[in-house]
Write an enzyme that holds these catalytic residues in place. Structure first.
Site, PDB file in Angstrom:
ATOM      1  CG  HIS A   1      -1.863   1.173   1.371  1.00  0.00           C
ATOM      2  ND1 HIS A   1      -3.178   1.688   0.850  1.00  0.00           N
ATOM      3  CD2 HIS A   1      -1.548   2.205   1.928  1.00  0.00           C
ATOM      4  CE1 HIS A   1      -3.108   2.676   0.769  1.00  0.00           C
ATOM      5  NE2 HIS A   1      -2.577   3.253   1.218  1.00  0.00           N
TER       6      HIS A   1
ATOM      7  CG  ASP B   1     -11.988   3.272   5.036  1.00  0.00           C
ATOM      8  OD1 ASP B   1     -11.561   4.174   5.751  1.00  0.00           O
ATOM      9  OD2 ASP B   1     -12.207   3.120   4.141  1.00  0.00           O
TER      10      ASP B   1
ATOM     11  NE  ARG C   1     -10.613   9.769   9.464  1.00  0.00           N
ATOM     12  CZ  ARG C   1      -9.827   9.227   8.581  1.00  0.00           C
ATOM     13  NH1 ARG C   1     -10.301   8.144   8.237  1.00  0.00           N
ATOM     14  NH2 ARG C   1      -8.406   9.910   8.178  1.00  0.00           N
TER      15      ARG C   1
ATOM     16  CB  SER D   1      -8.434   4.803   7.373  1.00  0.00           C
ATOM     17  OG  SER D   1      -9.342   4.437   5.707  1.00  0.00           O
TER      18      SER D   1
ATOM     19  CE  LYS E   1      -9.067   2.378   2.872  1.00  0.00           C
ATOM     20  NZ  LYS E   1      -9.647   2.942   2.321  1.00  0.00           N
TER      21      LYS E   1
END
Length: 433
Positions: A82, A161, A168, A183, A187
């Site tokens: 990621h 999320d 948010r 968050s 995932k």
């Protein structure tokens, strides 16, 4: 339990129990807890933070709020990667095939871009015929066959999320490090890979503007991943200047292919070799030094490019573009931007270049916006280069209607010059494992 008491505890910096956090997430997803109460709680967390234990519990509750991905059908060690997002960041298209060519399984789900940071899915969808909406069985079969595939995120993956992030965004609580961690990691954990590599960007073109904040986030995400039972490490990387020479979807695909061909060396190549080596090492294939050599050989031998081509073909893409980039389509307009100054380039503001590409049509202002796959920017000069007045700094590409002179002025304003050559800057700032 009641939400008023939970808000009050977080407001006073008191630790929430696991049961309270799970109840909150479940209630918000099923609609029994209203937005205004969750907004108040998010602000309390934003101001007072959370403990590691609270962050892990929130992450796991979010992960369990919807479907998860079962990768048990993948034959081998799986590694997910990621990136926190940046300008010109096409590393997933490069390091996935490199790692897969070295025996690692790289099943990845990504999203589309919003704003000035590009999405990996948009880059893939700039390839004619390439589909990122594969059925699950087809996705697993492709990973087993080629070692690598990137598809769009499932609609039922981590619904908590989606709801929490939208709230948010509307309540100025996006910048809370525990909330960012939950968050991202919810995932990643829902994806089910054995190992997780995190590329945390810092600088003008990154979400985390300072190295200090990037390190706080990276450390918390690694601790959360390890506490959730995963092998996890993070690499903090420089996004003060764009990554590579191309910014824009099809332009970045071309640059990624050039790196996989071994034709493009430099900062992007070096970072991709390091990140790919980390993935290979996490999969148990050797020491870091040995894995760097494996990664380099995967590129020089052509095996990584073969994996990329097989994966794209498996997703319906026309791989003949690899030898004929014109098949990706050409922008209707090319505009050369010349240097008004002479000197060494000491800075190229990533965020500003990202906004330039957005104005050219390469990004989305809203989720519903259409993008121009051919639009973007090529950096003709890079950090540290000496430039004469009148030399070409950038080439702008667009198929839309926009004020190219005004956009060119913004691109020039993103560059700083000096009579003194700047020092070398490493792309990797710190590794956290």
């Amino acid at each position: 339990m009641n939400m008023y008491e939970i808000i009050l505890k977080s407001k006073h910096g008191e630790k929430l129990s696991d049961e309270e956090i799970k109840w909150l997430v479940k209630g918000y997803v099923d609609g029994s807890i209203p937005d205004y109460q969750v907004s108040a709680w998010l602000m309390a967390v934003n101001l007072n933070s959370m403990t590691d234990e609270e962050t892990l519990c929130l992450t796991m509750a979010m992960k369990d709020s919807g479907g998860t991905v079962d990768l048990s059908g993948v034959d081998g060690v799986t590694v997910d990667k990621h990136s926190t997002g940046g300008v010109g960041d096409k590393t997933s298209l490069i390091i996935g095939p490199i790692a897969a060519a070295c025996g690692v399984r790289v099943p990845k789900m990504s999203g589309k871009g919003l704003g000035h940071t590009g999405g990996t899915i948009d880059k893939l969808e700039s390839i004619p015929g390439c589909s990122t909406n594969l059925g699950f069985d087809e996705f697993i079969a492709l990973v087993n066959r080629t070692g690598f595939s990137i598809v769009s995120q499932s609609g039922n993956l981590v619904p908590a999320d989606k709801k929490l992030y939208a709230l948010r965004d509307a309540t100025a609580t996006v910048d809370s490090i525990p909330l960012i961690c939950s968050s991202i990691m919810s995932k990643k954990l829902a994806m089910g890979a054995d190992c997780i590599l995190l590329d945390v960007k810092t600088g003008s073109g990154a979400f985390m503007k300072t190295a200090e904040d990037a390190e706080k986030l990276a450390s918390l995400m690694v601790r959360t991943g390890v506490n959730a039972g995963k092998k996890c490490m993070a690499v903090i990387t420089d996004m003060d200047i764009p990554l590579g020479k191309a910014v824009g979807n099809s332009l970045e695909v071309i640059e990624a292919v050039e790196v996989l061909k071994g034709s493009a060396k430099g900062r992007l190549y070096d970072l991709c070799i390091e990140l790919a080596a980390d993935m290979i090492m996490m999969a148990g294939k050797g020491t870091k030094e040995e894995c760097e050599k494996l990664a380099e050989e995967a590129v020089s031998s052509g095996r990584a490019l073969d994996v990329f081509a097989q994966s794209i073909a498996g997703q319906g893409g026309d791989v003949s573009f690899i030898d004929n980039y014109d098949l990706l389509g050409k922008a209707a307009t090319e505009y050369e931007v010349l240097s008004p100054s002479e000197g060494y380039i000491t800075g190229i503001n990533s965020e500003e270049i990202g906004l330039v590409s957005l104005e050219l049509g390469a990004g989305r202002r809203t989720k519903e916006s259409a993008i121009d796959y051919t639009a973007g920017v090529i950096l003709e000069k890079e950090y540290g280069d000496f430039v004469k007045k009148g030399d070409k700094l950038f080439t702008l590409y667009t198929s839309g209607k926009c004020d190219l002179k005004s956009i060119a002025d913004k691109a020039v304003a993103a560059v700083t010059f000096s009579s003194v050559q700047p020092p070398h800057r490493d792309c990797v700032i710190k590794v956290i494992s």
